[in-house]
Design an enzyme around this catalytic site. Structure first.
Site, mmCIF file in Angstrom:
data_model
loop_
_atom_site.group_PDB
_atom_site.id
_atom_site.type_symbol
_atom_site.label_atom_id
_atom_site.label_comp_id
_atom_site.label_asym_id
_atom_site.label_seq_id
_atom_site.Cartn_x
_atom_site.Cartn_y
_atom_site.Cartn_z
ATOM 1 N N CYS A 1 40.521 44.309 31.418
ATOM 2 C CA CYS A 1 39.079 44.107 31.247
ATOM 3 C C CYS A 1 38.287 44.981 32.203
ATOM 4 C CB CYS A 1 38.719 42.646 31.420
ATOM 5 S SG CYS A 1 38.893 42.053 33.086
ATOM 6 N N CYS B 1 31.280 37.960 36.570
ATOM 7 C CA CYS B 1 31.543 38.610 37.863
ATOM 8 C C CYS B 1 31.436 37.601 39.004
ATOM 9 C CB CYS B 1 30.565 39.760 38.099
ATOM 10 S SG CYS B 1 30.705 41.072 36.878
#
Length: 147
Positions: free
Chosen positions: A33, A102
């Site tokens: 990713c 994140c």
């Protein structure tokens, strides 16, 4: 799109690097990713004396790592364990929905480093009993592209 705080931590990240002989090291994310976050902890008398990070990822991942290290430095292990991705997002003045993952990585990287510390010292840290650093906590909101 990004808050001033995100831009500040992205362009001037704090606590970048690694700690030699760290007491705890945690890595989360995966190369597939594109976001990998690694946190290093120096712990003395139950206090996080120093914390560093290395992040391979986007500006939001770097900003999340940077502010998370500032938020746990000088804290007790239990206080660091209470760090949530929501607190990281709030401290950054918000993140776009597609980048909230994140902040989750930052929370998970801190927990992974604390788990490593616990395992190295053969101790139990309350709140980490069910934590699995290898589980994919990384939710994506990106659209897949068909070829």
């Amino acid at each position: 799109m990004y808050s001033e705080k995100v831009m500040d931590h992205f362009t001037n990240p704090r606590n970048v690097g690694e700690i030699e002989n760290a007491d705890g090291v945690g890595q989360v994310g995966n190369a597939k990713c594109g976001d990998i976050m690694k946190i290093y902890l120096k712990i003395e008398n139950d206090i996080i004396e120093d914390v560093k990070f290395k992040t391979f990822g986007c500006g939001s991942a770097i900003a999340s790592s940077s502010i998370a290290t500032e938020m746990i430095k000088g804290k007790t292990i239990q206080e660091a364990l209470e760090l949530t991705n929501k607190a990281v997002v709030e401290a950054l003045g918000g993140l776009p929905a597609a980048k909230v993952h994140c902040s989750i990585l930052a929370e998970q990287a801190v927990k992974a480093a604390l788990l490593d510390y616990a395992q190295k010292n053969n101790i139990e840290i309350k709140g980490l009993e069910d934590f699995n650093p290898d589980a994919d906590h990384h939710e994506h909101h990106d659209e897949e592209i068909d070829e």
